[in-house]
Design a protein around this motif. Structure first.
Motif, mmCIF file in Angstrom:
data_model
loop_
_atom_site.group_PDB
_atom_site.id
_atom_site.type_symbol
_atom_site.label_atom_id
_atom_site.label_comp_id
_atom_site.label_asym_id
_atom_site.label_seq_id
_atom_site.Cartn_x
_atom_site.Cartn_y
_atom_site.Cartn_z
ATOM 1 N N ARG A 1 0.836 -1.205 0.000
ATOM 2 C CA ARG A 1 0.000 0.000 0.000
ATOM 3 C C ARG A 1 0.869 1.251 0.000
ATOM 4 N NH1 ARG A 1 -4.465 3.118 2.007
ATOM 5 N NH2 ARG A 1 -4.407 4.704 0.386
ATOM 6 N N SER A 2 1.877 1.282 0.863
ATOM 7 C CA SER A 2 2.749 2.445 0.936
ATOM 8 C C SER A 2 3.556 2.586 -0.353
ATOM 9 C CB SER A 2 3.698 2.320 2.132
ATOM 10 O OG SER A 2 4.509 3.462 2.254
ATOM 11 N N ALA B 1 1.124 3.755 -3.072
ATOM 12 C CA ALA B 1 0.631 5.113 -2.804
ATOM 13 C C ALA B 1 1.664 6.162 -3.208
ATOM 14 C CB ALA B 1 0.276 5.262 -1.323
ATOM 15 N N GLU C 1 1.270 5.097 8.097
ATOM 16 C CA GLU C 1 0.779 5.839 9.266
ATOM 17 C C GLU C 1 1.436 5.373 10.556
ATOM 18 O OE1 GLU C 1 -3.561 6.601 11.416
ATOM 19 O OE2 GLU C 1 -3.471 5.844 9.364
ATOM 20 N N ASN D 1 0.512 7.305 4.650
ATOM 21 C CA ASN D 1 -0.617 6.603 4.030
ATOM 22 C C ASN D 1 -1.389 5.765 5.039
ATOM 23 O OD1 ASN D 1 2.003 4.799 3.490
ATOM 24 N ND2 ASN D 1 0.255 3.409 3.684
ATOM 25 N N TYR E 1 -4.583 8.267 -0.778
ATOM 26 C CA TYR E 1 -3.518 7.603 -0.030
ATOM 27 C C TYR E 1 -3.707 7.617 1.481
ATOM 28 C CZ TYR E 1 -1.430 12.119 1.276
ATOM 29 O OH TYR E 1 -1.203 13.360 1.819
ATOM 30 N N ARG E 2 -4.424 8.611 2.022
ATOM 31 C CA ARG E 2 -4.578 8.659 3.485
ATOM 32 C C ARG E 2 -5.729 7.803 3.990
ATOM 33 N NH1 ARG E 2 -6.000 13.400 5.670
ATOM 34 N NH2 ARG E 2 -6.390 14.573 3.750
#
Length: 468
Positions: free
Chosen positions: A42-43, A46, A231, A260, A303-304
């Motif tokens: 994901r990171s 993103a 995060e 993210n 992304y967040r």
């Protein structure tokens, strides 16, 4: 005007690069003791999407993402696999590269390894000791967190609250060494048999946080535009990076901190992680699912925001991705009979859609609104391709914008071709579907082949095909 949500300020700040039309990005990379899982990806996806949008806007991006190739996890896993730390790291770095290539992630400008920067790490720690920000105890070196006045600002917590939490996660032996529970390790004394390097404080190895400070400032300078990561890295990793970097250099470390959201699984939306044992590795999932579908699911979510990883969301991503591919194929198919009848009014509408796309992405990379603009363009493209007469210029304009806007999300749109054996295989599948009275599937195959310029002819002797 591009605005980025800055974790430090908790506001959307106008993006102003240090160097004109250039972006320096540092994104924390993996600890290479295992395959990356979907949460790690994901990171990666993103920030690759963010990088691609900068490039779409004409920026040159200097993108640095490290490999943490020495720490407790690597040491323990190397013992379990009866190998060395270096061999283990090499194995999983190669696996990482294979996995992110499958997800169509652009190669980083550089992937520095912690073990290649030991001299720089030792010099960095020496400087912190000389300035009174760090101290040595029995071969370990710790950072004095309270000496850095702004400690806790990135996490938006008071240092007393952070101290209370830290003291619960520190062994009695380590607590006895520290001047303050909130202090964190910069250099670890080696245990017997562990990988180590000679330093002024004896044999040892770097702490996790110091590695990224050294590699980011080495390749991007004392102040960098963007520092990104998951995060969960806000504290302690990024907080500690910020404290030690600004103490050492005397300069602001990062202008825009970006983090993210998580990938969640299950009915309880539990965060995916190795520690919880609920993870799915990219290495495994790409054997079962088209990696471009996985990429599309993650890149088209802002992304967040968190992403729920499940079959329903994968299927929705696959359907939406196919819509873009079908529109592209339909438009390319009509190029063969396009003429000089361009639609100027429609071309103005297309340019407005592009402006809407950029407005969405300029708002903290709002991928959901951005991809909606791409869907709208695909819809217009499909309708235009159905007209009796189409213009070459208009067709090419739609294709150009569709390809460029889709590429921000890592979508690869290209003309698809099938060799004769692949066509014959689909014809055989269609024939079987007709025998089974599965006419929906039969029609689907015919339409799929037609989009690729292949016309089927059902005759008394069987089904033949020809290419247009």
């Amino acid at each position: 005007m591009l605005r980025i949500y800055n974790t430090l300020t908790q506001e959307k700040d106008v993006f102003k690069p240090i160097k004109p039309r250039t972006v320096g990005m540092y994104v924390c990379g993996p600890t290479v003791y295992n395959y990356i899982h979907i949460g790690n990806a994901r990171s990666i996806v993103a920030f690759d999407t963010i990088r691609r949008y900068f490039e779409y806007c004409g920026y040159q991006v200097n993108y640095i993402s490290n490999f943490t190739d020495v720490d407790d996890k690597l040491i323990n896993e190397a013992k379990a696999e009866n190998t060395t730390v270096n061999e283990l790291a090499d194995k999983y770095i190669e696996a990482y590269k294979e996995d992110v290539t499958a997800l169509n992630v652009e190669p980083a400008t550089m992937n520095p390894r912690a073990t290649d920067n030991i001299d720089g790490i030792i010099d960095f720690v020496k400087s912190l000791i000389d300035q009174g920000y760090a101290y040595e105890v029995d071969g370990d070196v710790y950072y004095r967190a309270r000496k850095y006045d702004d400690y806790g600002h990135l996490a938006h917590q008071s240092i007393d609250d952070l101290e209370s939490g830290a003291s619960q996660h520190v062994s009695d032996d380590e607590l006895a060494k520290k001047e303050d529970p909130i202090d964190f390790v910069l250099w670890k004394a080696a245990k017997p048999g562990e990988i180590s390097w000679q330093s002024p404080w004896g044999e040892g190895r770097p702490g996790w946080h110091i590695e990224c400070s050294v590699m980011s400032t080495k390749y991007l300078g004392d102040t960098i535009d963007i520092h990104g990561g998951g995060e969960d890295l806000k504290f302690p990793h990024h907080e500690n990076e910020r404290a030690q970097s600004e103490a050492k250099t005397g300069h602001k470390f990062v202008n825009y901190w970006m983090h993210n959201g998580f990938v969640t699984v299950g009915d309880d939306n539990e965060k995916m992680s190795k520690s919880l044992g609920n993870f799915v590795t990219v290495h495994d999932i790409v054997k079962e699912v088209d990696p471009q579908v996985v990429r599309f699911l993650m890149s088209t979510t802002q992304y967040r925001r968190p992403i729920q990883y499940n079959q329903a969301n994968l299927k929705a991503a696959e359907n939406n991705l196919n819509k873009l591919k079908n529109a592209f194929n339909n438009l390319n198919y009509r190029l063969s009979d396009a003429g000089d009848v361009d639609d100027i009014k429609l071309e103005q509408e297309i340019r407005q859609i592009q402006a809407d796309f950029q407005d969405a992405m300029d708002d903290d990379f709002n991928a959901q609104n951005g991809i909606d603009a791409v869907y709208e363009l695909a819809k217009i493209g499909n309708l235009y391709a159905e007209r009796p007469e189409v213009g070459t210029g208009t067709i090419k304009l739609i294709i150009d914008k569709l390809v460029k806007m889709s590429s921000v999300f890592g979508v690869i749109l290209k003309e698809e071709t099938l060799d004769d054996s692949e066509v014959e295989g689909l014809i055989e599948e269609r024939n079987q579907a007709r025998k089974n009275k599965n006419f929906a599937r039969s029609d689907e195959i015919r339409d799929q082949l037609k989009e690729l310029g292949i016309i089927l002819e059902d005759t008394a002797q069987g089904t033949r095909f020809r290419r247009e």
